[in-house]
Write a protein that holds these residues in place. Structure first.
Motif, PDB file in Angstrom:
ATOM      1  N   PRO A   1       0.839  -1.204   0.000  1.00 40.21           N
ATOM      2  CA  PRO A   1       0.000   0.000   0.000  1.00 40.21           C
ATOM      3  C   PRO A   1       0.873   1.253   0.000  1.00 40.21           C
ATOM      4  O   PRO A   1       1.941   1.280   0.616  1.00 40.21           O
ATOM      5  CB  PRO A   1      -0.793  -0.123   1.309  1.00 40.21           C
TER       6      PRO A   1
ATOM      7  N   ARG B   1      -6.266   1.365  -3.581  1.00 40.70           N
ATOM      8  CA  ARG B   1      -5.643   0.070  -3.336  1.00 40.70           C
ATOM      9  C   ARG B   1      -5.521  -0.812  -4.578  1.00 40.70           C
ATOM     10  O   ARG B   1      -4.940  -1.890  -4.501  1.00 40.70           O
ATOM     11  CB  ARG B   1      -6.466  -0.702  -2.293  1.00 40.70           C
ATOM     12  N   ALA B   2      -6.093  -0.405  -5.691  1.00 44.66           N
ATOM     13  CA  ALA B   2      -6.050  -1.280  -6.870  1.00 44.66           C
ATOM     14  C   ALA B   2      -6.186  -0.470  -8.150  1.00 44.66           C
ATOM     15  O   ALA B   2      -6.780   0.613  -8.167  1.00 44.66           O
ATOM     16  CB  ALA B   2      -7.156  -2.324  -6.798  1.00 44.66           C
TER      17      ALA B   2
ATOM     18  N   VAL C   1      -2.487  -4.628  -7.296  1.00 43.03           N
ATOM     19  CA  VAL C   1      -3.214  -4.795  -6.044  1.00 43.03           C
ATOM     20  C   VAL C   1      -2.249  -4.555  -4.887  1.00 43.03           C
ATOM     21  O   VAL C   1      -1.128  -5.080  -4.887  1.00 43.03           O
ATOM     22  CB  VAL C   1      -3.825  -6.209  -5.932  1.00 43.03           C
ATOM     23  N   CYS C   2      -2.704  -3.786  -3.911  1.00 40.35           N
ATOM     24  CA  CYS C   2      -1.836  -3.413  -2.788  1.00 40.35           C
ATOM     25  C   CYS C   2      -2.096  -4.282  -1.566  1.00 40.35           C
ATOM     26  O   CYS C   2      -3.246  -4.423  -1.131  1.00 40.35           O
ATOM     27  CB  CYS C   2      -2.083  -1.954  -2.397  1.00 40.35           C
ATOM     28  N   THR C   3      -1.048  -4.826  -1.027  1.00 34.01           N
ATOM     29  CA  THR C   3      -1.119  -5.536   0.246  1.00 34.01           C
ATOM     30  C   THR C   3       0.294  -5.709   0.789  1.00 34.01           C
ATOM     31  O   THR C   3       1.253  -5.761   0.019  1.00 34.01           O
ATOM     32  CB  THR C   3      -1.803  -6.919   0.101  1.00 34.01           C
TER      33      THR C   3
END
Lengths: 348, 254
Positions: free
Chosen positions: B101, B134-135, B153-155
């Motif tokens: 993120p 986030r995407a 995609v953020c993680t």
């Protein structure tokens, strides 16, 4: 207390032959197949002959059969709601309806009404919702429904025959359609059918991760030849991607993923038809990964076991309201995807 | 940057004098830094993970290699053969990136364009379908009309990675490239009617692969030292065209 319950099947196509009959062969302590109905009398007789059941070609004949306690609806999608309502009104002990429960909002309303009127337990044969690998992940996923921001479902499958043929010896297989790809209405119908026929397996699971879907907006929808789709939509502040492709590959790949800032759920489902055990779910954070499954019981066996527990009074039936909400969600996605495809084709 | 510099130690014969190689950090001020390095007479420059900013090409004899997190992975020679062989008419490729993120989506998209360029060819146009905090979801088309579905995609739950998948009529080609900060190898799997084949794994990170490329270009004596910058410039233009309006809208909302 009755210990063994009689089942009648409305529809004796490949799903009945290669999924439910082999599954019920494992559950002889709970169920006995008493009646098989199919519009094709030869199929009805042949399939009934395998299990020593009566056979007929009409819904009425099956519903009038006192040996049938539970009606399993495995007919084409457009007949599900009508037959479910008739089964409830016939005073059966329970109805197991293959997905989708309904094909319109009006049908969903009618099912809600008949459920309230009769109190007959209704189950939907959405096997992934019963899959032990999925359910274990749900039990451990913490705040993932609230915190997830991106969801992705990808289903890559060989033609069903690859699995049907090792689950049983199938009678009466329908040929794969060869539609006119240049007709936008054909494409819209195919993508609608893709959602209601394939994505439907996992849309109830996705709905568990969505706080709401009344703001659902399809951003892009494409039909992928020979049969598949890519649909991107947003709902409840999350982005959701549905992808599917049926090809001649031998390698199935059926994966649902949900991403939050600090947790990822990855679920790999086994293909339908074959009893290859449960899904394997993995919940990953930056410092650990917890794996759930595989269990030997797959979603189909779990759904029948759960129905047996409901019939014995050991378990409350699922909320019909939840089941109806699941199908409303699916219809919302299918209708919006078909409309988005029409608009894109016209614009192109 | 330190990861890249320390990689020099694994090439003691190619670069006996580490001072001969100039590293330029790809933060937004990189064009000025690169110009300074070129004007100082550096013979070999590694531009590390550039952000997509406008820049002018300088004419000089300096050889510049672009060290991009996914495109520099040594698997891409084999991957290009596999993907190009499978990319028949109407093919679609999924290009997915996991990133923490707060990552800059423009840079992440530029990295994806560099990867697609490496294995399939340049992406001529990108249309962003959805962008959130986030995407990102976008669709592109290569010069050979291969459609590309991009997603970011953020993680923090998973290490950064890039993955490509091309589904064919009877199989697939799939590539997963881990973060280039270690030598953890990429995995290239080709699935066809006869089975699945995992390409030989290569325990060399992308930074080392970039340095080897620099050494090989220097060794030829007649290499076009600006070729990688020209390709980068084209991808920057595509990235900016795709994301410019979206980023301006988001910044205006904030």
């Amino acid at each position: 207390m009755q210990s063994t319950f009689g089942i009648g099947f409305l529809g004796a196509g490949p799903v009945t032959q290669s999924i439910h009959l082999p599954t019920l062969a494992r559950l002889g302590d709970a169920f006995a197949i008493r009646h098989i109905t199919d519009v094709d009398p030869a199929v009805a007789e042949a399939v009934a002959g395998r299990v020593g059941a009566a056979h007929s070609t009409s819904t009425e004949a099956l519903l009038d059969d006192p040996a049938v306690d539970v009606v399993a609806i495995c007919s084409p999608n457009s007949f599900h709601a009508e037959q479910l309502i008739a089964a409830c009104r016939a005073g059966k002990k329970a109805v197991l309806c293959e997905k989708p429960l309904a094909m319109s909002a009006a049908q969903a309303d009618a099912i809600t009404a008949v459920s309230a009127e009769t109190g007959v337990p209704i189950m939907v044969g959405a096997m992934h919702t019963f899959d032990p690998g999925w359910r274990a992940a749900v039990a451990h996923w913490g705040d993932l429904p609230a915190s997830s921001h991106t969801i992705r479902l990808s289903v890559v499958l060989p033609p069903n025959a690859r699995f049907e043929d090792v689950a049983t010896e199938v009678l009466s297989r329908s040929p794969f359609p060869a539609p006119d790809w240049s007709d936008v209405e054909v494409l819209a119908a195919m993508i609608h059918g893709g959602v209601m026929g394939l994505a439907i397996h996992d849309l109830p699971l996705i709905r568990r991760l969505l706080p709401r879907y009344d703001d659902l907006q399809v951003i892009d929808a494409k039909f992928l030849a020979p049969f598949g789709y890519r649909i991107l939509f947003v709902a409840g502040g999350k982005s959701i991607e549905l992808h599917a492709m049926v090809s001649q590959t031998w390698q199935p790949d059926w994966v649902l993923e949900a991403f939050s800032d600090d947790q990822v759920l990855h679920v790999e489902f086994t293909p339908s038809y074959v009893h290859a055990g449960s899904a394997v779910s993995t919940l990953t954070t930056s410092d650990s990964a917890r794996v759930f499954g595989p269990a030997t019981v797959n979603g189909y066996e779990a759904e029948w076991r759960e129905l047996a527990a409901i019939l014995r009074g050991e378990l409350a039936p699922p909320s019909t309201r939840d089941l109806v909400d699941d199908v409303r969600f699916a219809l919302t996605v299918a209708d919006a995807a078909a409309e988005a495809l029409r608009k894109a084709e016209v614009a192109a | 940057m330190s990861n890249v510099r320390t990689t020099l130690a694994t090439l003691p014969m190619s670069f006996p004098d580490p001072a001969d190689v100039v590293f330029v950090d790809g933060d937004p001020s990189w064009p000025a830094e690169l110009e300074r390095a070129i004007r100082s007479g550096a013979t070999g420059i590694v531009l590390v993970h550039p952000t997509p900013v406008d820049f002018d090409l300088l004419t000089a004899d300096t050889i510049v290699v672009v060290d991009s997190p996914w495109a520099s992975n040594p698997v891409n020679g084999l991957a290009a053969q596999a993907f190009r062989a499978a990319a028949t008419n109407g093919a679609r490729v999924e290009c997915r990136v996991i990133t923490p993120p707060g990552s800059d989506f423009a840079t992440a998209l530029l990295d994806q364009l560099a990867l697609i360029r490496a294995v399939l060819g340049p992406v001529m146009k990108v249309q962003v379908r959805h962008l959130s905090d986030r995407a990102l979801h976008a669709e592109g088309l290569t010069n050979l009309s291969v459609a590309v579905d991009f997603s970011i995609v953020c993680t923090t739950a998973l290490p950064a990675s890039a993955s490509l998948r091309l589904l064919t009529s009877d199989g697939s080609v799939e590539l997963t490239i881990p973060s280039g900060d270690t030598a953890l190898p990429a995995r290239l799997i080709t699935v066809g009617p006869d089975g699945a084949v995992l390409a030989p794994t290569q325990y060399e990170n992308g930074h080392r692969s970039s340095l080897r490329r620099l050494r090989e270009l220097q060794a030829t004596g007649s290499a076009d030292g600006s070729a990688e910058l020209r390709r980068l410039q084209a991808d920057v233009v595509t990235t900016t065209a795709a994301l410019g309006d979206h980023l301006r809208e988001r910044n205006a909302v904030r």
